[in-house]
Design a protein around this motif. Structure first.
Motif, short mmCIF file in Angstrom:
data_model
loop_
_atom_site.label_atom_id
_atom_site.label_comp_id
_atom_site.label_asym_id
_atom_site.label_seq_id
_atom_site.Cartn_x
_atom_site.Cartn_y
_atom_site.Cartn_z
N MET A 69 0.82 -1.21 0.00
CA MET A 69 0.00 0.00 0.00
C MET A 69 0.86 1.27 0.00
O MET A 69 1.84 1.37 0.72
CB MET A 69 -0.91 0.01 1.24
CG MET A 69 -1.89 1.16 1.22
SD MET A 69 -3.11 1.05 2.54
CE MET A 69 -2.21 1.89 3.83
N ARG B 250 -2.96 11.19 1.63
CA ARG B 250 -4.11 11.88 2.23
C ARG B 250 -3.91 13.38 2.03
O ARG B 250 -2.84 13.92 2.31
CB ARG B 250 -4.21 11.58 3.72
CG ARG B 250 -5.45 12.16 4.34
CD ARG B 250 -5.58 11.81 5.83
NE ARG B 250 -6.08 12.98 6.51
CZ ARG B 250 -5.38 13.76 7.32
NH1 ARG B 250 -4.14 13.48 7.61
NH2 ARG B 250 -5.92 14.81 7.86
N LEU C 237 -0.42 5.11 0.27
CA LEU C 237 -1.63 5.90 0.45
C LEU C 237 -1.29 7.37 0.61
O LEU C 237 -0.37 7.72 1.36
CB LEU C 237 -2.39 5.41 1.70
CG LEU C 237 -3.64 6.18 2.10
CD1 LEU C 237 -4.77 5.88 1.14
CD2 LEU C 237 -4.03 5.81 3.52
#
Length: 174
Positions: A39, A43, A41
């Protein structure tokens, strides 16, 4: 003869059924619900990157907890999009109910702007309180000195911190 077959059938069926104790012993499932591998990720808030999280493996549980058994690496960014801080840990867990994180195993936080580096074996982070803490031994590397001690209380951006039981030699401004 027919009654004997019916009684035998009823005995067999009742022997296969669950007892009340067996039903009471059944617990709701609390294990993993999702697993993500590899992963990366990002934000953002108002189209500005705030956090990047990279992990080889994320396991999410029914209760909302998240486990990073193979470690994680995070980058934090300021309002202008400049990276300010990095965090690395060999393993981590997010506890949803308590809303806090625990990093373990070679936890390293680097404040790039202030050229500070914190290392410890365990660190807790409470985002709602914007603070980090540990009772474990810590090392803080500054541009001109190295601080040691046991226990730490710090702002989450590592701009202010207190070593609870400092050790070693220290510079004192007069």
């Amino acid at each position: 003869m027919k009654a004997l077959k019916i009684i035998s059938l009823l005995l067999i069926i009742s022997a296969c059924g669950n007892t009340d104790k067996e039903i009471d012993d059944l617990k709701p499932y609390e294990g993993p619900m999702n697993m993500i591998e590899g992963m990366d990720l990002y934000r953002s808030e108002s189209a500005t990157l705030k956090v990047r999280l990279v992990t080889p493996k994320l396991v999410e549980y029914v209760n909302g907890n998240r486990e990073f058994p193979d470690g994680l690496y995070m980058e934090f960014f300021d309002e202008s999009g400049k990276m300010t801080t990095t965090l690395k840990a060999n393993e981590a867990i997010y506890f949803k109910e308590e809303d806090h994180w625990r990093g373990r195993g070679n936890v390293v936080i680097k404040n790039i702007e202030n050229q500070q580096e914190l290392t410890t074996e365990e660190l807790f982070w409470k985002p709602s309180e914007e603070r980090m803490f540990t009772e474990k031994f810590v090392t803080i590397k500054l541009p001109d000195q190295v601080l040691y001690g046991k226990g730490l209380e710090a702002k989450q951006d590592f701009s202010e911190y207190t070593i609870l039981q400092p050790e070693g030699e220290f510079y004192i401004d007069e």
